[in-house]
Design a protein around this motif. Structure first.
Motif, PDB file in Angstrom:
ATOM      1  N   UNK A   1       0.838  -1.201   0.000  1.00  0.00           N
ATOM      2  CA  UNK A   1       0.000   0.000   0.000  1.00  0.00           C
ATOM      3  C   UNK A   1       0.875   1.253   0.000  1.00  0.00           C
ATOM      4  N   UNK A   2       1.935   1.255   0.810  1.00  0.00           N
ATOM      5  CA  UNK A   2       2.853   2.397   0.869  1.00  0.00           C
ATOM      6  C   UNK A   2       3.571   2.572  -0.468  1.00  0.00           C
ATOM      7  N   UNK A   3       3.940   1.461  -1.103  1.00  0.00           N
ATOM      8  CA  UNK A   3       4.575   1.533  -2.421  1.00  0.00           C
ATOM      9  C   UNK A   3       3.659   2.237  -3.420  1.00  0.00           C
ATOM     10  N   UNK A   4       2.373   1.872  -3.395  1.00  0.00           N
ATOM     11  CA  UNK A   4       1.425   2.495  -4.321  1.00  0.00           C
ATOM     12  C   UNK A   4       1.296   3.993  -4.056  1.00  0.00           C
ATOM     13  N   UNK A   5       1.427   4.396  -2.787  1.00  0.00           N
ATOM     14  CA  UNK A   5       1.268   5.811  -2.434  1.00  0.00           C
ATOM     15  C   UNK A   5       2.544   6.625  -2.656  1.00  0.00           C
ATOM     16  N   UNK A   6       3.711   6.034  -2.290  1.00  0.00           N
ATOM     17  CA  UNK A   6       4.937   6.849  -2.250  1.00  0.00           C
ATOM     18  C   UNK A   6       6.154   6.194  -2.898  1.00  0.00           C
ATOM     19  N   UNK A   7       5.969   5.084  -3.567  1.00  0.00           N
ATOM     20  CA  UNK A   7       7.062   4.509  -4.327  1.00  0.00           C
ATOM     21  C   UNK A   7       7.815   3.397  -3.613  1.00  0.00           C
ATOM     22  N   UNK A   8       8.528   2.619  -4.427  1.00  0.00           N
ATOM     23  CA  UNK A   8       9.224   1.427  -3.940  1.00  0.00           C
ATOM     24  C   UNK A   8      10.365   1.767  -2.987  1.00  0.00           C
ATOM     25  N   UNK A   9      11.113   2.815  -3.281  1.00  0.00           N
ATOM     26  CA  UNK A   9      12.274   3.160  -2.441  1.00  0.00           C
ATOM     27  C   UNK A   9      11.842   3.529  -1.025  1.00  0.00           C
TER      28      UNK A   9
END
Length: 345
Positions: free
Chosen positions: A189-197
């Protein structure tokens, strides 16, 4: 004064986030006997995301239809708000654990249905899929729940097929098997919001390491767990687990594995110190035990589901394995659960 839900502690580690979105509110509905591990594994990545970014990216809220909710380990949590008064149409997760089939009270079900009608996105942690199935939210959807409860789930909802992956994201529906899989789902969910890094940085702060993809299986393979590389034994166990209700005889299993019955017996005794027939029977008895714990199925129905043609034989084998007759296992008859396992012959 800020509540701990949105408190952003100072941190030596820092990961700048540009163009932070408005705070995302996530509600966790705590059902009786919810699992603490799944809940904390879901919330902590959200807290760490706030801490690393020094922004209020996420806010989390615990809700229930009672002032406090008891977890499966006996620890009670005071919830922050009442489910009945919740007016949000945002993200919500049903947190369940042991005895999940009827964990949600009728009052909780009414509140969840109201939120669903308002457009709320309702997902599940651990065994929360039982509640979603009662609501009719899982038909034609990809979903999962803890592997221990999948067999009993199939007996109760034979038309719904759960996956054995650690988590599933099917459009607005997010479900996970519980435990640390909740961290992986939140990192997605965090990846979708703010990216993989950024999600990787959150995972490192949680000492979680590289986020696992959803297709990761919940259970380790037999070969890995037993440090075994015997393809015949591994294949035989897969066949046994596949055909609990209609078990094959040992000759048929050996034939499918490409070896003789005597070879298979020697390899089982060498590797597992038990005959394959007994190993197979114990798998079926363990399955029957889970059905007795988690469903109101009659004894004869449980026996048949576990591949026994005689209730007498089933009761004898069950007593030998567990030291108590199957009629003594599970929830006793009571108001709202009137089933007497002994009545149906």
């Amino acid at each position: 004064m800020k509540s701990y839900r949105s408190f952003i502690p100072k941190s030596a580690a820092y990961f700048p986030v540009k163009d932070a979105l408005p705070p995302r509110d996530i509600h966790f509905v705590l059902l009786p006997r919810f699992t603490m591990l799944a809940l904390s594994s879901a919330i902590e990545p959200l807290r760490v995301a706030n801490q690393l970014s020094q922004h209020e990216l996420y806010r989390w809220h615990t809700v229930a239809d009672t002032p406090a909710a008891a977890s499966s380990c006996g620890v009670e949590l005071n919830v922050q708000s009442s489910l009945n008064g919740l007016q949000t149409a945002g993200q919500l997760f049903v947190c369940s654990g042991t005895d999940p089939r009827n964990a949600a009270s009728e009052r909780t079900m009414q509140a969840l249905r109201r939120i669903s009608r308002m457009g709320g996105k309702i997902g599940a942690l651990c065994t929360g899929a039982f509640t979603l199935a009662r609501m009719g939210l899982l038909r034609d959807r990809r979903f999962t729940l803890h592997w221990e409860n999948q067999a009993s789930f199939r007996e109760v909802y034979p038309d719904l097929q759960s996956s054995e992956r650690i988590f599933e994201i099917d459009g607005p529906l997010l479900t996970c098997g519980g435990g640390h899989a909740a961290t992986d789902m939140m990192l997605a969910l965090i990846t979708a919001d703010y990216g993989k890094a950024f999600a990787q940085a959150v995972g490192d702060m949680c000492l979680h390491g590289v986020p696992r993809p959803p297709e990761t299986p919940q259970k380790t393979s037999f070969a890995f767990a037993h440090n075994a590389r015997n393809r015949h034994v591994t294949a035989a166990i897969e066949i046994m687990q596949r055909d609990l209700e209609s078990p094959l005889c040992l000759d048929e299993i050996a034939r499918e594995c490409g070896c003789s019955r005597r070879q298979l017996e020697r390899q089982f005794k060498k590797l597992l110190r038990t005959p394959p027939a007994k190993y197979h029977r114990n798998l079926r008895l363990d399955f029957a035990h889970s059905l007795l714990i988690e469903t109101n199925m009659q004894l004869l129905d449980v026996a048949v589901a576990a591949g026994f043609t005689s209730r007498t034989q089933f009761s004898r084998c069950f007593s030998e394995r567990f030291g108590t007759p199957p009629s003594k296992i599970g929830t006793p008859p009571c108001a709202g659960n009137p089933t007497n396992r002994e009545t149906k012959q």
